[in-house]
Design an enzyme around this catalytic site. Structure first.
Site, short mmCIF file in Angstrom:
data_model
loop_
_atom_site.label_atom_id
_atom_site.label_comp_id
_atom_site.label_asym_id
_atom_site.label_seq_id
_atom_site.Cartn_x
_atom_site.Cartn_y
_atom_site.Cartn_z
N LEU A 33 -34.15 -5.94 -32.43
CA LEU A 33 -32.82 -5.48 -32.83
C LEU A 33 -32.65 -3.97 -32.63
O LEU A 33 -33.58 -3.20 -32.86
CB LEU A 33 -32.56 -5.84 -34.30
CG LEU A 33 -32.66 -7.33 -34.63
CD1 LEU A 33 -32.34 -7.56 -36.11
CD2 LEU A 33 -31.71 -8.17 -33.77
N GLU A 35 -29.17 -0.78 -32.40
CA GLU A 35 -27.85 -0.45 -32.98
C GLU A 35 -26.74 -1.38 -32.49
O GLU A 35 -25.76 -1.60 -33.19
CB GLU A 35 -27.47 1.00 -32.67
CG GLU A 35 -27.96 1.99 -33.69
CD GLU A 35 -27.44 1.72 -35.11
OE1 GLU A 35 -26.24 1.49 -35.28
OE2 GLU A 35 -28.26 1.75 -36.04
N HIS A 37 -26.98 -4.69 -31.91
CA HIS A 37 -27.03 -5.85 -32.81
C HIS A 37 -26.52 -5.46 -34.20
O HIS A 37 -25.79 -6.21 -34.83
CB HIS A 37 -28.46 -6.36 -32.96
CG HIS A 37 -29.12 -6.77 -31.68
ND1 HIS A 37 -30.12 -6.04 -31.10
CD2 HIS A 37 -28.93 -7.85 -30.87
CE1 HIS A 37 -30.53 -6.64 -29.99
NE2 HIS A 37 -29.83 -7.75 -29.82
N GLN A 148 -19.51 -7.07 -26.52
CA GLN A 148 -18.78 -6.92 -25.26
C GLN A 148 -19.74 -6.56 -24.12
O GLN A 148 -19.45 -6.80 -22.96
CB GLN A 148 -17.72 -5.82 -25.42
CG GLN A 148 -16.87 -5.59 -24.19
CD GLN A 148 -16.20 -6.85 -23.71
OE1 GLN A 148 -15.66 -7.62 -24.51
NE2 GLN A 148 -16.23 -7.09 -22.41
N LYS A 149 -20.90 -6.02 -24.47
CA LYS A 149 -21.90 -5.67 -23.46
C LYS A 149 -22.17 -6.88 -22.55
O LYS A 149 -22.37 -6.75 -21.35
CB LYS A 149 -23.17 -5.23 -24.18
CG LYS A 149 -24.44 -5.53 -23.48
CD LYS A 149 -25.17 -4.29 -23.11
CE LYS A 149 -26.23 -4.58 -22.10
NZ LYS A 149 -27.08 -5.72 -22.45
N GLN A 153 -20.91 -13.65 -21.09
CA GLN A 153 -21.31 -14.52 -22.20
C GLN A 153 -20.15 -14.70 -23.18
O GLN A 153 -19.86 -15.81 -23.63
CB GLN A 153 -22.52 -13.90 -22.90
CG GLN A 153 -22.92 -14.60 -24.17
CD GLN A 153 -24.24 -14.06 -24.72
OE1 GLN A 153 -25.30 -14.42 -24.22
NE2 GLN A 153 -24.17 -13.20 -25.69
N VAL A 176 -22.26 -0.75 -27.89
CA VAL A 176 -22.84 0.45 -28.49
C VAL A 176 -23.75 1.11 -27.45
O VAL A 176 -24.53 0.43 -26.77
CB VAL A 176 -23.65 0.09 -29.75
CG1 VAL A 176 -24.32 1.33 -30.35
CG2 VAL A 176 -22.74 -0.57 -30.78
N SER A 185 -29.84 -1.89 -25.01
CA SER A 185 -30.33 -3.21 -24.62
C SER A 185 -31.82 -3.26 -24.92
O SER A 185 -32.52 -2.25 -24.75
CB SER A 185 -30.11 -3.42 -23.11
OG SER A 185 -30.94 -4.48 -22.65
N ARG A 187 -33.89 -4.56 -23.16
CA ARG A 187 -34.59 -4.41 -21.88
C ARG A 187 -34.70 -2.95 -21.44
O ARG A 187 -35.45 -2.66 -20.50
CB ARG A 187 -33.91 -5.25 -20.79
CG ARG A 187 -34.09 -6.75 -20.99
CD ARG A 187 -33.71 -7.55 -19.75
NE ARG A 187 -34.15 -8.93 -19.85
CZ ARG A 187 -33.38 -9.94 -20.25
NH1 ARG A 187 -32.13 -9.72 -20.59
NH2 ARG A 187 -33.87 -11.17 -20.30
P1 AMP Z 1 -29.35 -10.42 -27.41
O1 AMP Z 1 -30.33 -10.22 -28.51
O2 AMP Z 1 -29.56 -9.52 -26.23
O3 AMP Z 1 -29.16 -11.87 -27.04
O4 AMP Z 1 -27.94 -9.95 -28.01
C1 AMP Z 1 -27.42 -10.53 -29.17
C2 AMP Z 1 -25.99 -10.09 -29.33
O5 AMP Z 1 -25.92 -8.67 -29.42
C3 AMP Z 1 -25.10 -10.50 -28.13
O6 AMP Z 1 -23.84 -10.93 -28.60
C4 AMP Z 1 -25.00 -9.21 -27.37
O7 AMP Z 1 -23.82 -9.13 -26.60
C5 AMP Z 1 -24.99 -8.19 -28.48
N1 AMP Z 1 -25.38 -6.88 -27.98
C6 AMP Z 1 -26.50 -6.57 -27.27
N2 AMP Z 1 -26.49 -5.27 -26.93
C7 AMP Z 1 -25.34 -4.74 -27.42
C8 AMP Z 1 -24.74 -3.45 -27.38
N3 AMP Z 1 -25.33 -2.42 -26.77
N4 AMP Z 1 -23.56 -3.27 -27.98
C9 AMP Z 1 -22.94 -4.32 -28.62
N5 AMP Z 1 -23.45 -5.56 -28.68
C10 AMP Z 1 -24.63 -5.77 -28.09
#
Ligand code: AMP
Length: 289
Positions: A33, A35, A37, A148-149, A153, A176, A185, A187
């Site tokens: 996680l 910022e 998330h 929105q990133k 999806q 964010v 991210s 990644r």
């Molecule tokens: P993930 O853990 O990558 O599957 O992401 C879980 C959720 O967090 C998804 O809805 C992503 O779009 C969101 N998320 C990931 N990175 C960001 C970010 N930088 N800003 C806003 N939401 C994010």
């Protein structure tokens, strides 16, 4: 905060909280996680009596040559961050819990999963849609929060919910970013020092596209795409996967900028593939070109 690994137990606990009149807010994640998330979790906290966060690295959405086994996992820190953010329930199931032996079903959102990131990641969005459908059944949230990133999806989940009558509201929260503009991210941790220095080129190129459209009145999607490509290509380590100008709702390619359009990019830095996007709203009749 309770950490629950069984879907049945989670459903029972949530049902009891709903009986008490609490709204259920749900944030699905793959953990590690940051910022980004946490912004979704804070929004859910504001709007719900009971906040549920799932942490599950979903094997179904990784291709055979992708990073499933080395995807960052940070259980302890994740739990601490959730606790601090006021999460009520963390759902942290095993792969066997989600996909028991004999599991053979899949959810496909036709047309939205094969384009953009779906071209480079065949099967990825089938994996996403399948796990989200399962999680929605288990959690049965009033509202689910996405970032929105991951614009593709978000579009796909909105379609899935409408098509299959999930009684859940989808709220999409802004991307964010790091101070230099790079979208947060999990990644990003893979990037070398040089790649990390160059990675904000995604954000800067999208800002350039916004300026071309909103300040200079450019409406030709081809011109926008070429400008974004040229800007990204200046980073020596960047290899473009795609630059796309599409409709925000159904992801169909646009020749002319009109309505709400999504400008999305995917760029390789070494073995790491980064994505970013921006939404531009254009009122009819404002074009100079
Ligand atoms: P993930 O853990 O990558 O599957 O992401 C879980 C959720 O967090 C998804 O809805 C992503 O779009 C969101 N998320 C990931 N990175 C960001 C970010 N930088 N800003 C806003 N939401 C994010």
């Amino acid at each position: 905060m309770k950490v629950i690994t069984s879907g049945r137990q989670l459903s029972r606990v949530i049902a009891a909280r709903r009986k008490r009149g609490e709204r259920i807010g749900f944030v699905p994640t793959m953990g590690a996680l940051h910022e980004g998330h946490l912004s979704l979790i804070r929004r859910a906290r504001k709007e719900s009596g009971c906040v549920v966060v799932s942490i599950f690295v979903n094997p179904l959405q990784f291709g055979p040559a992708e990073d499933y086994s080395r995807y960052p996992r940070a259980r302890k820190t994740d739990h601490a961050l959730c606790r601090r953010a006021g999460v009520d329930l963390v759902f942290s199931p095993s792969v066997k819990e989600v996909y028991p032996a004999g599991f053979r079903s899949a959810v496909v959102v036709w047309g939205l999963g094969e384009v953009l990131c779906g071209r480079t990641r065949p099967g990825h969005f089938r994996g996403v849609a399948t796990v989200v459908a399962k999680l929605f059944h288990i959690v049965d949230p009033d509202t689910a929060y996405f970032g929105q990133k991951d614009a593709q999806q978000a579009a796909l989940i909105r379609r899935l919910v409408r098509d299959l009558d999930f009684p859940v509201r989808i709220t999409v929260c802004p991307t964010v970013r790091e101070p230099d503009g790079l979208a947060m991210s999990s990644r990003n941790a893979y990037l070398s020092a040089l790649e990390r220095r160059q990675a904000p080129i995604l954000y800067r190129s999208l800002q350039k596209a916004r300026a071309l459209i909103l300040r200079e009145g450019q409406r030709d999607a081809g011109v926008i795409k070429r400008a974004v490509r040229a800007s990204i290509s200046r980073a020596s380590e960047a290899r473009i996967d795609y630059v796309a100008v599409v409709s925000k709702q159904d992801l169909t390619p646009l020749n002319k900028i009109k309505g709400e359009c999504l400008i999305a990019v995917a760029v390789w830095f070494g073995k790491t593939r980064l994505i970013d996007n921006t939404i531009v709203k254009v009122k009819a009749g404002k074009s100079k070109k």
